[in-house]
Design an enzyme around this catalytic site. Structure first.
Site, PDB file in Angstrom:
ATOM      1  N   GLN A  46      -3.835   4.394  -3.051  1.00  0.00           N
ATOM      2  CA  GLN A  46      -4.907   3.640  -3.588  1.00  0.00           C
ATOM      3  C   GLN A  46      -4.823   3.696  -5.112  1.00  0.00           C
ATOM      4  O   GLN A  46      -5.633   2.961  -5.752  1.00  0.00           O
ATOM      5  CB  GLN A  46      -6.376   4.698  -2.983  1.00  0.00           C
ATOM      6  N   ARG A  51      -8.108  -4.291  -0.293  1.00  0.00           N
ATOM      7  CA  ARG A  51      -9.359  -4.587  -0.426  1.00  0.00           C
ATOM      8  C   ARG A  51     -10.152  -3.517  -1.193  1.00  0.00           C
ATOM      9  O   ARG A  51     -11.060  -3.768  -1.673  1.00  0.00           O
ATOM     10  CB  ARG A  51      -9.786  -5.157   1.203  1.00  0.00           C
ATOM     11  N   ASP A  97     -17.375  11.800  -2.924  1.00  0.00           N
ATOM     12  CA  ASP A  97     -17.836  12.790  -4.171  1.00  0.00           C
ATOM     13  C   ASP A  97     -16.678  13.882  -4.126  1.00  0.00           C
ATOM     14  O   ASP A  97     -17.133  14.726  -4.964  1.00  0.00           O
ATOM     15  CB  ASP A  97     -19.104  13.012  -4.058  1.00  0.00           C
ATOM     16  N   LYS A 131     -12.341  -4.684  12.437  1.00  0.00           N
ATOM     17  CA  LYS A 131     -10.974  -3.920  12.493  1.00  0.00           C
ATOM     18  C   LYS A 131     -11.339  -2.491  13.127  1.00  0.00           C
ATOM     19  O   LYS A 131     -12.430  -2.121  13.337  1.00  0.00           O
ATOM     20  CB  LYS A 131     -11.260  -3.619  10.947  1.00  0.00           C
TER      21      LYS A 131
HETATM   22  N1  LIG Z   1     -13.688   4.450  -0.056  1.00  0.00           N
HETATM   23  C1  LIG Z   1     -12.663   3.604   0.772  1.00  0.00           C
HETATM   24  O1  LIG Z   1     -12.727   2.441   0.960  1.00  0.00           O
HETATM   25  C2  LIG Z   1     -11.386   4.111   0.979  1.00  0.00           C
HETATM   26  C3  LIG Z   1     -10.282   3.089   1.516  1.00  0.00           C
HETATM   27  C4  LIG Z   1      -9.076   3.777   1.825  1.00  0.00           C
HETATM   28  C5  LIG Z   1      -8.862   5.151   1.480  1.00  0.00           C
HETATM   29  N2  LIG Z   1      -9.940   5.818   0.967  1.00  0.00           N
HETATM   30  C6  LIG Z   1      -9.437   7.339   0.623  1.00  0.00           C
HETATM   31  O2  LIG Z   1      -8.791   7.327  -0.645  1.00  0.00           O
HETATM   32  C7  LIG Z   1      -8.055   8.584  -0.681  1.00  0.00           C
HETATM   33  C8  LIG Z   1      -6.494   8.223  -0.997  1.00  0.00           C
HETATM   34  O3  LIG Z   1      -5.810   7.291   0.005  1.00  0.00           O
HETATM   35  P1  LIG Z   1      -4.261   7.096  -0.291  1.00  0.00           P
HETATM   36  O4  LIG Z   1      -4.135   5.978   0.913  1.00  0.00           O
HETATM   37  O5  LIG Z   1      -4.152   6.645  -1.420  1.00  0.00           O
HETATM   38  O6  LIG Z   1      -3.552   8.344   0.108  1.00  0.00           O
HETATM   39  P2  LIG Z   1      -2.234   8.713  -0.055  1.00  0.00           P
HETATM   40  O7  LIG Z   1      -1.862   9.928   0.694  1.00  0.00           O
HETATM   41  O8  LIG Z   1      -1.478   7.450  -0.305  1.00  0.00           O
HETATM   42  O9  LIG Z   1      -2.624   9.293  -1.756  1.00  0.00           O
HETATM   43  C9  LIG Z   1      -3.261  10.394  -2.161  1.00  0.00           C
HETATM   44  C10 LIG Z   1      -2.581  11.159  -3.092  1.00  0.00           C
HETATM   45  O10 LIG Z   1      -3.658  12.128  -3.699  1.00  0.00           O
HETATM   46  C11 LIG Z   1      -2.686  13.301  -4.232  1.00  0.00           C
HETATM   47  N3  LIG Z   1      -3.612  14.379  -4.388  1.00  0.00           N
HETATM   48  C12 LIG Z   1      -3.786  15.061  -3.569  1.00  0.00           C
HETATM   49  N4  LIG Z   1      -4.786  15.943  -3.774  1.00  0.00           N
HETATM   50  C13 LIG Z   1      -5.116  15.814  -5.110  1.00  0.00           C
HETATM   51  C14 LIG Z   1      -6.027  16.215  -6.103  1.00  0.00           C
HETATM   52  N5  LIG Z   1      -6.643  17.369  -5.880  1.00  0.00           N
HETATM   53  N6  LIG Z   1      -5.679  15.833  -7.380  1.00  0.00           N
HETATM   54  C15 LIG Z   1      -4.984  14.652  -7.686  1.00  0.00           C
HETATM   55  N7  LIG Z   1      -4.092  14.183  -6.588  1.00  0.00           N
HETATM   56  C16 LIG Z   1      -4.473  14.794  -5.422  1.00  0.00           C
HETATM   57  C17 LIG Z   1      -1.582  13.302  -2.981  1.00  0.00           C
HETATM   58  O11 LIG Z   1      -0.571  13.928  -3.686  1.00  0.00           O
HETATM   59  C18 LIG Z   1      -1.211  11.562  -3.110  1.00  0.00           C
HETATM   60  O12 LIG Z   1      -0.358  11.450  -4.164  1.00  0.00           O
HETATM   61  C19 LIG Z   1      -8.254   9.259   0.531  1.00  0.00           C
HETATM   62  O13 LIG Z   1      -8.866  10.072   0.476  1.00  0.00           O
HETATM   63  C20 LIG Z   1      -8.707   7.990   1.613  1.00  0.00           C
HETATM   64  O14 LIG Z   1      -9.305   8.499   2.639  1.00  0.00           O
HETATM   65  C21 LIG Z   1     -10.988   5.443   0.908  1.00  0.00           C
END
Ligand SMILES: NC(=O)c1ccc[n+]([C@@H]2O[C@H](COP(=O)([O-])OP(=O)(O)OC[C@H]3O[C@@H](n4cnc5c(N)ncnc54)[C@H](O)[C@@H]3O)[C@@H](O)[C@H]2O)c1
Length: 324
Positions: free
Chosen positions: A143, A115, A232, A72
């Site tokens: 997510q 995933r 975290d 990827k």
């Molecule tokens: N661990 C993994 O495998 C993995 C994979 C993909 C994404 N992620 C991470 O997951 C997170 C979410 O990604 P996404 O694609 O859902 O993003 P997204 O932009 O679709 O959604 C994020 C949401 O969080 C809200 N938000 C921001 N700060 C906040 C807070 N302090 N409290 C509550 N809500 C808050 C935003 O308003 C938004 O609605 C990101 O940090 C991304 O990097 C992790």
């Protein structure tokens, strides 16, 4: 020799193929099992960085049991949102495990979303109470949706407590949760209300090198499970150290991230998800344990999903064949 060709699948086509969350969860469980037995190949992801806080990562993996091999190539550009462009974009190349020939090039956005939810569900299968009914979601975006979709496959969910800092986001999410899954959904004004009283907690806000550490010790109930999708960032050190079992999808990658300045306050790592799946380490052992996984997101997850998309696309005649 017949003409060599590969299948190209756009973002919309990958989604239209219709691979289901239960299928992805099952494939990821096999992949984690291979990982836990040391059979999967997954070198550390190299990255290039053309703008502050931006990345493009290469994520290769090989999962023998699924005959899945490929890479990827995924980018995250925070400034894109102001331009009306997606933060995460990328492509996945799936290869033939026997010949190495490229079989498909597909958009990876949908796979990345699905995933990641599925990986939470696999961890939850071993770490959460089977009778978990109430889920707290902090960060109601992509997510927040895919994690709930995956948990809803494995648990008898009843209610979702939704917290988001973005105006209107939690309200839109709650409406979708009621409509799509038929669950009760409550928008809560304080983050603690999406933690205390919940059987499962998912934090999915932004990933920060210096955590905002909103969740404090004493918030997570005894017997609850938490999935830290945003590393975290949401959790204070004392809150994480209250857990009896702190797990992750890949211990070396977590240690690498720790060396970069993340995860300074986490408790000792109990097990990888692969070790839970293979039974090398027991998952939950009593109803009162607090358990936690921080899945970083692995090439393994993507590569477990891509062959299902590829095979189903061929069956359904979706995509464009291109000459190699
Ligand atoms: N661990 C993994 O495998 C993995 C994979 C993909 C994404 N992620 C991470 O997951 C997170 C979410 O990604 P996404 O694609 O859902 O993003 P997204 O932009 O679709 O959604 C994020 C949401 O969080 C809200 N938000 C921001 N700060 C906040 C807070 N302090 N409290 C509550 N809500 C808050 C935003 O308003 C938004 O609605 C990101 O940090 C991304 O990097 C992790």
């Amino acid at each position: 020799m017949s003409e060599l060709k590969l299948l190209y699948l756009s973002r919309a086509e990958v989604e239209a193929v219709g691979v289901t969350m239960p299928e992805i969860i099952a494939a990821l469980e096999v992949a984690f099992g291979e990982h836990g037995q040391g059979k999967a190949e997954m070198p550390p992801k190299p990255g290039v960085h053309s703008r502050p806080d931006a990345f493009i990562h290469a994520m290769p993996a090989y999962i023998p049991a699924l005959r899945a091999i490929g890479v990827k190539w995924v980018s995250g550009y925070p400034a894109n949102q102001a331009r009306g462009l997606p933060y995460i974009t990328g492509l996945l190349i799936l290869n033939d495990d026997e010949t190495g020939l490229p079989l498909a090039v597909m958009d990876c956005t949908w796979i990345t979303a699905m995933r990641t939810g599925a990986a939470t569900a696999v961890a939850a299968k071993y770490l959460a109470r089977p009778d978990s009914r109430v889920v707290g979601v902090l960060g109601c975006g992509v997510q927040g949706r895919s994690n709930l979709a995956a948990l809803n496959v494995l648990f008898p969910l009843k209610r979702v407590m939704a917290y988001d800092t973005g105006p209107g986001n939690a309200g839109r999410y709650a409406a979708e949760v009621r409509e799509r899954w038929g669950l009760e959904a409550v928008v809560v004004p304080e983050p603690r209300q999406a933690v205390t009283g919940c059987d499962i907690v998912v934090t999915a806000g932004p990933i920060l090198r210096t955590p905002h550490a909103t969740i404090q010790a004493g918030w997570l109930d005894a017997g609850a499970f938490a999935s830290l999708v945003d590393y975290d960032s949401y959790w204070s050190g004392p809150a994480m150290r209250e857990t009896d079992k702190f797990c992750t999808d890949d211990i070396p990658q977590l240690e690498h991230n720790r060396s970069l300045g993340y995860f300074q306050e986490i408790p000792p790592i109990y097990a990888s998800v692969g070790e839970l799946v293979t039974g090398r380490k027991p998952g939950r052992q009593s109803p009162g344990e607090r358990t936690m996984t921080c899945n970083l997101g692995l090439a393994l997850d993507d590569m477990a999903t891509a062959p299902i998309v590829y095979r189903r696309a061929i069956e359904r005649g979706i995509g464009t064949w291109l000459p190699l």
